[in-house]
Design a protein around this motif. Structure first.
Motif, mmCIF file in Angstrom:
data_model
loop_
_atom_site.group_PDB
_atom_site.id
_atom_site.type_symbol
_atom_site.label_atom_id
_atom_site.label_comp_id
_atom_site.label_asym_id
_atom_site.label_seq_id
_atom_site.Cartn_x
_atom_site.Cartn_y
_atom_site.Cartn_z
ATOM 1 N N VAL A 130 69.802 80.360 103.006
ATOM 2 C CA VAL A 130 70.211 80.684 101.631
ATOM 3 C C VAL A 130 71.450 81.573 101.655
ATOM 4 O O VAL A 130 72.407 81.377 100.902
ATOM 5 C CB VAL A 130 69.051 81.398 100.880
ATOM 6 N N PHE A 131 71.417 82.538 102.568
ATOM 7 C CA PHE A 131 72.547 83.454 102.701
ATOM 8 C C PHE A 131 73.837 82.686 103.045
ATOM 9 O O PHE A 131 74.884 82.901 102.447
ATOM 10 C CB PHE A 131 72.218 84.485 103.789
ATOM 11 N N PHE A 132 73.716 81.767 103.993
ATOM 12 C CA PHE A 132 74.869 80.951 104.379
ATOM 13 C C PHE A 132 75.422 80.182 103.187
ATOM 14 O O PHE A 132 76.627 80.115 102.965
ATOM 15 C CB PHE A 132 74.496 79.954 105.482
ATOM 16 N N LEU A 133 74.487 79.582 102.443
ATOM 17 C CA LEU A 133 74.911 78.765 101.305
ATOM 18 C C LEU A 133 75.682 79.600 100.285
ATOM 19 O O LEU A 133 76.576 79.104 99.602
ATOM 20 C CB LEU A 133 73.698 78.106 100.646
ATOM 21 N N MET A 134 75.328 80.886 100.205
ATOM 22 C CA MET A 134 76.035 81.750 99.258
ATOM 23 C C MET A 134 77.408 82.162 99.789
ATOM 24 O O MET A 134 78.374 82.249 99.048
ATOM 25 C CB MET A 134 75.220 83.028 98.993
ATOM 26 N N ILE A 135 77.456 82.408 101.092
ATOM 27 C CA ILE A 135 78.633 83.068 101.637
ATOM 28 C C ILE A 135 79.703 82.085 102.139
ATOM 29 O O ILE A 135 80.898 82.361 102.067
ATOM 30 C CB ILE A 135 78.193 84.056 102.760
ATOM 31 N N VAL A 136 79.278 80.932 102.643
ATOM 32 C CA VAL A 136 80.231 80.017 103.277
ATOM 33 C C VAL A 136 81.299 79.489 102.298
ATOM 34 O O VAL A 136 82.488 79.482 102.640
ATOM 35 C CB VAL A 136 79.502 78.875 104.009
ATOM 36 N N PRO A 137 80.902 79.091 101.071
ATOM 37 C CA PRO A 137 81.955 78.598 100.158
ATOM 38 C C PRO A 137 83.059 79.629 99.934
ATOM 39 O O PRO A 137 84.251 79.286 99.927
ATOM 40 C CB PRO A 137 81.192 78.326 98.868
ATOM 41 N N SER A 138 82.666 80.891 99.793
ATOM 42 C CA SER A 138 83.698 81.899 99.524
ATOM 43 C C SER A 138 84.554 82.128 100.768
ATOM 44 O O SER A 138 85.740 82.423 100.672
ATOM 45 C CB SER A 138 83.058 83.209 99.038
ATOM 46 N N LEU A 139 83.948 81.988 101.961
ATOM 47 C CA LEU A 139 84.727 82.130 103.191
ATOM 48 C C LEU A 139 85.765 81.017 103.304
ATOM 49 O O LEU A 139 86.917 81.259 103.663
ATOM 50 C CB LEU A 139 83.814 82.082 104.418
ATOM 51 N N ILE A 140 85.337 79.803 102.977
ATOM 52 C CA ILE A 140 86.260 78.660 103.054
ATOM 53 C C ILE A 140 87.414 78.851 102.069
ATOM 54 O O ILE A 140 88.585 78.664 102.397
ATOM 55 C CB ILE A 140 85.514 77.339 102.773
ATOM 56 N N LEU A 141 87.055 79.291 100.853
ATOM 57 C CA LEU A 141 88.070 79.539 99.825
ATOM 58 C C LEU A 141 89.074 80.581 100.312
ATOM 59 O O LEU A 141 90.287 80.458 100.119
ATOM 60 C CB LEU A 141 87.347 80.043 98.566
ATOM 61 N N MET A 142 88.547 81.598 100.989
ATOM 62 C CA MET A 142 89.391 82.685 101.481
ATOM 63 C C MET A 142 90.380 82.168 102.525
ATOM 64 O O MET A 142 91.559 82.493 102.503
ATOM 65 C CB MET A 142 88.497 83.758 102.092
ATOM 66 N N GLN A 143 89.856 81.332 103.443
ATOM 67 C CA GLN A 143 90.727 80.744 104.462
ATOM 68 C C GLN A 143 91.877 79.985 103.808
ATOM 69 O O GLN A 143 93.028 80.115 104.191
ATOM 70 C CB GLN A 143 89.932 79.788 105.359
ATOM 71 N N GLY A 144 91.507 79.177 102.801
ATOM 72 C CA GLY A 144 92.506 78.374 102.098
ATOM 73 C C GLY A 144 93.586 79.245 101.475
ATOM 74 O O GLY A 144 94.766 78.952 101.563
ATOM 75 N N LEU A 145 93.139 80.342 100.890
ATOM 76 C CA LEU A 145 94.086 81.248 100.238
ATOM 77 C C LEU A 145 95.041 81.853 101.234
ATOM 78 O O LEU A 145 96.237 81.939 101.006
ATOM 79 C CB LEU A 145 93.316 82.371 99.552
ATOM 80 N N PHE A 146 94.504 82.291 102.375
ATOM 81 C CA PHE A 146 95.361 82.924 103.377
ATOM 82 C C PHE A 146 96.400 81.934 103.869
ATOM 83 O O PHE A 146 97.536 82.283 104.112
ATOM 84 C CB PHE A 146 94.531 83.435 104.557
#
Lengths: 267, 354
Positions: free
Chosen positions: A244-260
């Protein structure tokens, strides 16, 4: 350079192998853990079948911690935006020894172990009203810990554009301070603010060191609940919780990578 | 550019600027600008010229309102004392070396910014932006982002953005410095036509003497925080106030001479003379030294270098004694290194420094 990298010698395969090995070292445990959360009986193994039962159980028992974590994360984001963006602006506009000193001071909560910071907070503010038993106490800790990341991210973007001249340009056209800040400063720092925001959300949701000391039985966040479940419940529940934790956190991590990646200069 | 259209539809007020005792001392005690008194006439283009650190940009920033002068200095636009007003309330147009365009807006949005700040109604705003973009040949770029434009286009957008609000004065801080040579020339011509057409009071800062000569009605030459000379380009060029101005603008030769009783001795020649008496240093422009025969020449020397420049050949001549002289000969001159030449000096075109 191009033709060199196309000639794939033994060095290339060695590096590829090593990279894959390191990746496996990092991802296999995560995959195993997530799989465990979906397995009917971990000790029997996969042949016991896959199930969402444990995830269901986690959502039933721990939904409070998940909601509290999200609540704290967004409140923390609001605080770091309100405090961090103006702070970064002030630091960017006044380069000098004092500004550098303040910048270093802001990094202190990151350098000092979270447990020590938490202890200091409890000793200092633990007796103030009902603060100790309120979720706001955890929020204070999170803001302290995440603020430097917001400031750094915004400051990096502000440093890469000629903010002073942009503002002078806007001022020459008649724009007062608030208008300049809203129409020129903020929009041109958007990538830094977005990157900082995602960083703050991610860090706040996953924060354990500080939170473990600051929480009370009634103010448990997701990571604290996770630790509890690992310590006292079936491994499947802990694993489902991780999922559950992964499901919450991974999308925002991917978004962050894209932004950088987009924030990087294209020339 | 259709000048007539521009003049009819878009003409700006010519507000004079007066600087009174405008000095600038920075916090550390460093004097960036000695107290300066200067009147800039309405509609005039004045150019502040000097090497970096001479105080020219500080002066511009004081006029703009980006810096305030030392306590007893005053800045007046017409009869209005604007010393205490920040830049956003002075109604100036400003063009920066680094353009200072807003990367988060399109070309049209950049130009519309000042109008929006002034709460001009949307329809009127759109019309004025369009008019200004056409004037600057930017119509087709209206929807472009700033990073899709070349340097020259960016500076034209910056000009459009500064002018569309009909400022009282236009301030330009080294607007061409960031551009390459060819673009610099064409944009300089465009700025020149624009300033003449608009009739606006303009203050232009540059370290490039060519730009200053081409654009300025008057030039203020500055050095080390002081005004070295104020004058028209011709005055600055032909009657430099001192050695610094003479050397900074164009090329200047220096000759030693001795004057006594109405005559001046240069080398072996004696000329009629009405200037100061005694040992003098003579300043002569390269184009005022003429090649002559041995009989009517004043100074003999050997050609040390000859550079063919097309319309003329620039010679470096080493006389028997004294520093080398730069002389302009005809483009078709066949003179070369090692040739013996004689030079004539016209006493009327010589400047004497005692």
């Amino acid at each position: 350079m191009h033709s060199l990298s196309n000639r794939r010698g033994w060095g290339f395969w060695l590096q590829l192998g090593f990279t894959l090995l390191v990746c496996a070292l990092l991802t296999v445990p995560m995959a195993m853990s997530m799989l465990a959360g979906l397995t009917a009986n971990y000790f029997v193994g996969l042949k016991s079948g896959l199930t969402l039962h444990w995830v269901d159980e986690v959502l039933r028992v721990y939904s409070g911690t998940i909601l509290l974590s999200l609540q704290i994360a967004f409140a923390c984001l609001a605080c770091t935006l309100v405090l961090g963006v103006p702070a970064a602006y002030a630091l960017a506009r006044r380069p000098g020894r004092i500004a550098r000193l303040v910048e270093e001071m802001l990094m202190m909560p990151v350098a000092i172990p979270g447990l020590a910071t938490a202890l200091a907070l409890i000793v200092t503010y633990g007796g103030v009203g009902d603060l100790r038993s309120s979720w706001l106490f955890i929020l204070i800790g999170h803001v302290l810990f995440t603020l430097p990341f917001m400031v750094r991210a915004v400051l990096a973007v502000m440093g890469s554009i000629d903010l002073t001249t942009l503002e002078e340009g806007a001022a020459s056209l008649g724009a007062g301070f608030l208008r300049r800040f809203a129409t020129v400063v903020l929009p041109n720092c958007r990538s830094g603010i977005l990157a900082g925001s995602l960083m703050v959300l991610t860090l706040s949701v996953g924060e354990f060191n500080l939170t473990w000391l600051l929480h009370t039985p009634l103010t448990k966040t997701l990571p604290v609940g996770l630790a509890d479940s690992y310590a006292s419940l079936r491994i499947e529940i802990g694993s489902a919780y991780t999922l559950v934790f992964f499901l919450m956190i991974v999308p925002s991590l991917i978004l962050m990578q894209g932004l950088f990646r987009r924030g990087r200069p294209s020339v | 550019m259709p000048d007539s259209v521009m003049q009819n539809s878009f003409h700006l007020d010519a507000v004079p600027i007066r600087l009174e005792r405008c000095g600038k001392t920075f916090a550390g005690g460093a004097r960036a600008l000695e107290p300066l008194d200067l009147t800039i006439r309405g509609g005039e283009t004045i150019v502040f010229l000097g090497p970096s650190g001479c105080g020219k940009t500080t002066t511009l920033r004081i006029i703009a309102g980006l810096e305030s002068p030392d306590p007893d200095g005053r800045v007046l636009f017409g009869e209005e004392d604007v010393t205490a007003l920040p830049i956003e309330r002075r109604n100036v147009g400003m063009v920066f070396q680094s353009y200072a365009l807003f990367p988060n807006m399109t070309v049209a949005e950049n130009v519309a910014y000042g109008l929006k700040v002034r709460k001009i109604a949307r329809a009127d705003r759109g019309r004025r932006v369009e008019e200004m973009l056409d004037l600057m040949h930017l119509g087709e770029f209206a929807g472009r982002r700033i990073d899709q434009l070349s340097g020259g286009q960016r500076q034209r957008v910056a000009l459009a953005r500064a002018l569309v609000v009909r400022p009282r004065v236009l301030l330009l801080d080294e607007p061409l410095t960031a551009l390459d040579a060819k673009l610099r020339d064409s944009l300089r011509l465009e700025i020149d036509r624009l300033l003449r057409g608009l009739g606006i009071t303009a203050v232009y800062v540059t370290h490039d003497q060519g730009e200053a000569m081409a654009l300025g009605d008057r030039i203020v030459v500055m050095a080390k925080g002081r005004v070295a000379q104020v004058g028209t380009p011709r005055e600055i060029y032909y009657q430099p106030a001192d050695g610094f101005v003479a050397d900074f603008i164009g090329t200047m030769n220096r000759l030693g001479g001795l004057s006594r009783g109405g005559t001046l001795s240069i080398g072996s020649a004696t000329l009629p003379w009405s200037g100061p008496e005694g040992a003098v240093e003579l300043l002569v422009r390269p184009e005022d030294l003429a090649l002559a025969g041995e009989a009517d020449g004043h100074l003999g020397g050997t050609v040390a270098a000859a550079v063919f420049l097309g319309d003329r050949t620039r010679l470096v001549v080493e006389p028997a004694d004294g520093p080398a002289l730069t002389v302009d000969a005809a483009g078709r001159s066949e003179l070369g290194r090692g040739d013996r030449v004689w030079l004539r000096v016209d006493p009327a075109r010589v400047l004497a420094v005692p």
